[in-house]
Motif scaffolding. Structure first.
Motif, PDB file in Angstrom:
ATOM      1  N   ILE A  68       0.826  -1.211   0.000  1.00  0.00           N
ATOM      2  CA  ILE A  68       0.000   0.000   0.000  1.00  0.00           C
ATOM      3  C   ILE A  68       0.857   1.257   0.000  1.00  0.00           C
ATOM      4  N   LEU A  69       0.486   2.203  -0.849  1.00  0.00           N
ATOM      5  CA  LEU A  69       1.050   3.546  -0.825  1.00  0.00           C
ATOM      6  C   LEU A  69      -0.056   4.474  -0.342  1.00  0.00           C
ATOM      7  N   SER A  70       0.079   4.974   0.866  1.00  0.00           N
ATOM      8  CA  SER A  70      -0.950   5.805   1.479  1.00  0.00           C
ATOM      9  C   SER A  70      -0.578   7.284   1.357  1.00  0.00           C
ATOM     10  N   LEU A  71      -1.525   8.078   0.873  1.00  0.00           N
ATOM     11  CA  LEU A  71      -1.347   9.514   0.700  1.00  0.00           C
ATOM     12  C   LEU A  71      -2.523  10.248   1.322  1.00  0.00           C
ATOM     13  N   PRO A  72      -2.336  11.509   1.741  1.00  0.00           N
ATOM     14  CA  PRO A  72      -3.474  12.275   2.263  1.00  0.00           C
ATOM     15  C   PRO A  72      -4.406  12.691   1.134  1.00  0.00           C
ATOM     16  N   ILE A  73      -5.635  13.000   1.469  1.00  0.00           N
ATOM     17  CA  ILE A  73      -6.642  13.401   0.496  1.00  0.00           C
ATOM     18  C   ILE A  73      -6.174  14.596  -0.339  1.00  0.00           C
ATOM     19  N   THR A  74      -5.344  15.454   0.244  1.00  0.00           N
ATOM     20  CA  THR A  74      -4.857  16.630  -0.476  1.00  0.00           C
ATOM     21  C   THR A  74      -3.996  16.262  -1.680  1.00  0.00           C
ATOM     22  N   GLN A  75      -3.554  14.997  -1.757  1.00  0.00           N
ATOM     23  CA  GLN A  75      -2.744  14.542  -2.885  1.00  0.00           C
ATOM     24  C   GLN A  75      -3.552  13.661  -3.852  1.00  0.00           C
ATOM     25  N   ALA A  76      -4.844  13.907  -3.921  1.00  0.00           N
ATOM     26  CA  ALA A  76      -5.713  13.124  -4.811  1.00  0.00           C
ATOM     27  C   ALA A  76      -5.281  13.259  -6.266  1.00  0.00           C
ATOM     28  N   GLN A  77      -4.896  14.472  -6.669  1.00  0.00           N
ATOM     29  CA  GLN A  77      -4.400  14.669  -8.036  1.00  0.00           C
ATOM     30  C   GLN A  77      -3.208  13.761  -8.315  1.00  0.00           C
ATOM     31  N   HIS A  78      -2.255  13.777  -7.399  1.00  0.00           N
ATOM     32  CA  HIS A  78      -1.038  12.999  -7.569  1.00  0.00           C
ATOM     33  C   HIS A  78      -1.349  11.507  -7.598  1.00  0.00           C
ATOM     34  N   ALA A  79      -2.308  11.080  -6.780  1.00  0.00           N
ATOM     35  CA  ALA A  79      -2.682   9.667  -6.751  1.00  0.00           C
ATOM     36  C   ALA A  79      -3.225   9.218  -8.107  1.00  0.00           C
ATOM     37  N   HIS A  80      -4.058  10.056  -8.731  1.00  0.00           N
ATOM     38  CA  HIS A  80      -4.587   9.720 -10.048  1.00  0.00           C
ATOM     39  C   HIS A  80      -3.477   9.739 -11.103  1.00  0.00           C
ATOM     40  N   GLU A  81      -2.539  10.648 -10.956  1.00  0.00           N
ATOM     41  CA  GLU A  81      -1.409  10.686 -11.875  1.00  0.00           C
ATOM     42  C   GLU A  81      -0.589   9.403 -11.756  1.00  0.00           C
ATOM     43  N   LEU A  82      -0.318   8.982 -10.526  1.00  0.00           N
ATOM     44  CA  LEU A  82       0.433   7.748 -10.302  1.00  0.00           C
ATOM     45  C   LEU A  82      -0.314   6.538 -10.856  1.00  0.00           C
ATOM     46  N   MET A  83      -1.630   6.526 -10.683  1.00  0.00           N
ATOM     47  CA  MET A  83      -2.432   5.416 -11.186  1.00  0.00           C
ATOM     48  C   MET A  83      -2.300   5.302 -12.704  1.00  0.00           C
ATOM     49  N   GLU A  84      -2.322   6.434 -13.384  1.00  0.00           N
ATOM     50  CA  GLU A  84      -2.195   6.422 -14.840  1.00  0.00           C
ATOM     51  C   GLU A  84      -0.790   6.036 -15.287  1.00  0.00           C
ATOM     52  N   GLN A  85       0.167   6.129 -14.377  1.00  0.00           N
ATOM     53  CA  GLN A  85       1.538   5.684 -14.658  1.00  0.00           C
ATOM     54  C   GLN A  85       1.742   4.220 -14.277  1.00  0.00           C
ATOM     55  N   HIS A  86       0.656   3.556 -13.867  1.00  0.00           N
ATOM     56  CA  HIS A  86       0.654   2.133 -13.534  1.00  0.00           C
ATOM     57  C   HIS A  86       1.583   1.812 -12.367  1.00  0.00           C
ATOM     58  N   VAL A  87       1.513   2.632 -11.318  1.00  0.00           N
ATOM     59  CA  VAL A  87       2.270   2.333 -10.107  1.00  0.00           C
ATOM     60  C   VAL A  87       1.833   0.971  -9.582  1.00  0.00           C
ATOM     61  N   LYS A  88       2.759   0.182  -9.055  1.00  0.00           N
ATOM     62  CA  LYS A  88       2.444  -1.192  -8.660  1.00  0.00           C
ATOM     63  C   LYS A  88       1.749  -1.258  -7.302  1.00  0.00           C
ATOM     64  N   ALA A  89       2.065  -0.328  -6.400  1.00  0.00           N
ATOM     65  CA  ALA A  89       1.445  -0.349  -5.076  1.00  0.00           C
ATOM     66  C   ALA A  89      -0.027   0.032  -5.168  1.00  0.00           C
ATOM     67  N   LYS A  90      -0.802  -0.440  -4.213  1.00  0.00           N
ATOM     68  CA  LYS A  90      -2.210  -0.064  -4.132  1.00  0.00           C
ATOM     69  C   LYS A  90      -2.292   1.323  -3.487  1.00  0.00           C
ATOM     70  N   LEU A  91      -2.968   2.248  -4.156  1.00  0.00           N
ATOM     71  CA  LEU A  91      -3.036   3.627  -3.685  1.00  0.00           C
ATOM     72  C   LEU A  91      -4.241   3.823  -2.776  1.00  0.00           C
ATOM     73  N   VAL A  92      -4.000   4.425  -1.627  1.00  0.00           N
ATOM     74  CA  VAL A  92      -5.054   4.721  -0.667  1.00  0.00           C
ATOM     75  C   VAL A  92      -4.922   6.177  -0.247  1.00  0.00           C
ATOM     76  N   LEU A  93      -6.051   6.894  -0.229  1.00  0.00           N
ATOM     77  CA  LEU A  93      -6.090   8.279   0.253  1.00  0.00           C
ATOM     78  C   LEU A  93      -6.718   8.295   1.638  1.00  0.00           C
ATOM     79  N   THR A  94      -5.981   8.836   2.605  1.00  0.00           N
ATOM     80  CA  THR A  94      -6.519   8.939   3.969  1.00  0.00           C
ATOM     81  C   THR A  94      -7.244  10.269   4.117  1.00  0.00           C
ATOM     82  N   VAL A  95      -8.390  10.211   4.785  1.00  0.00           N
ATOM     83  CA  VAL A  95      -9.251  11.387   4.893  1.00  0.00           C
ATOM     84  C   VAL A  95      -9.286  11.900   6.327  1.00  0.00           C
ATOM     85  N   ASN A  96      -9.473  11.040   7.286  1.00  0.00           N
ATOM     86  CA  ASN A  96      -9.510  11.433   8.698  1.00  0.00           C
ATOM     87  C   ASN A  96      -8.446  10.666   9.480  1.00  0.00           C
TER      88      ASN A  96
END
Length: 314
Positions: A286-314
């Motif tokens: 898992i690669l965990s990022l804060p909600i404020t990095q939602a843009q970056h998470a989608h960018e990484l997803m389109e780059q086919h990052v191997k880790a599972k992306l999770v955005l933490t909210v609270n």
């Protein structure tokens, strides 16, 4: 409340972080304080407009979430850990926000496990469960070949197929053989070698990579065998021997979880919760990022990052 949303479909740069009103629940909904959401390839398709679905702008992105119940209506208890995996499309609001109103029949009480691991698993695990139980309607003792077995959906297919009593074979990079064997693969084949060279034949074949020709897989099917498609090659073209397929009573079945029925979602959730409680299906990197990095998470997803992306909210 803080939320990640878009005002129009487009690139990941359309994602904004801002304040939206806390949703008011309808009679059949439960208000949930979100802990985390996973990011899946289909989320990029919805955001980009490639997956046509009803949405009202500003549209909150994301479909899977884990969180805590805020109110006490519809049979849920305040503070309960719950999860969902079918929001963010078909007219339903997304989940990447501090609070979300979720239909009670799409909300499931979570067992006592790490909520981040759970939300990282539900999309791939539910996809695998529905393919095996509802699309293939598997029978114990039959043989299945999972091509691209080391991917997110591939590993869940391996684990669930083994637990269901199938004889599992996989293709993958050799470095993943040990892990796949641990999950239940009896035969591990190097993905760089042609599937055509595999001596065995199978009752079910599913290619998670989109890199094996349809005819090659048809040649490896037993009588009444089934092929499952959850992706397609980049050229999106297939050529195959139709006479061979129908005279062998073989079938080709496509599936995307966005078209799963409510009963399929609910049945898979019950199964997943049983296995989650046993510590199964929770092995994602898992690669965990804060909600404020939602843009970056989608960018990484389109780059086919191997880790599972999770955005933490609270």
């Amino acid at each position: 409340m803080k939320a990640a949303f878009i005002k129009q479909t487009g690139s990941f740069k359309e994602i904004q972080i801002g304040d939206l009103p806390i949703p008011k629940t309808k009679a059949d909904e439960v208000l949930v304080r979100v802990i985390a959401v996973s990011v899946n390839y289909v989320d990029t398709f919805v955001r980009g407009g490639g997956f046509k679905t009803e949405m009202k702008f500003p549209f909150v992105i994301g479909r899977d979430a884990v969180g805590e119940v805020v109110d006490t209506n519809n049979g849920f208890v305040k503070g309960q850990l719950v999860w969902t995996n079918s929001m963010g499309y078909d007219g339903r609001t997304g989940t990447t926000s501090e609070f979300v109103a979720i239909p009670k029949d799409r909300l499931f009480v979570a067992p006592k496990v790490d909520p981040i691991k759970l939300v990282a698993s539900v999309h791939s695990s539910a996809t695998a469960a529905i393919i095996l139980r509802d699309i293939f309607q598997i029978n114990k003792g039959k043989k299945i070949l999972i091509e691209g077995g080391a991917g997110h959906v591939g590993r869940k297919l391996v684990e669930l197929a083994n637990l269901a009593g199938l004889v599992v074979s996989t293709t993958s990079n050799q470095k993943d053989f040990a892990k796949l064997a641990q999950l239940g693969s009896k035969n591990c084949f190097d993905y760089q070698q042609s599937t055509a060279k595999i001596a065995d034949k199978f009752d079910y074949i599913i290619d998670t990579s989109g890199k094996v020709s349809l005819q090659t897989n048809l040649d490896k099917l037993n009588l009444f065998g089934q092929i499952g498609l959850i992706t397609a090659p980049k050229d999106n073209n297939f050529n195959f021997n139709v006479r061979q397929m129908y005279t062998q009573s073989q079938s080709i079945k496509g599936f995307v979880i966005s078209h799963a029925s409510l009963s399929q979602i609910q049945t898979s959730a019950k199964l997943l919760n049983q296995y989650f409680a046993q510590g199964k299906l929770l092995d994602e990197e898992i690669l965990s990022l804060p909600i404020t990095q939602a843009q970056h998470a989608h960018e990484l997803m389109e780059q086919h990052v191997k880790a599972k992306l999770v955005l933490t909210v609270n």
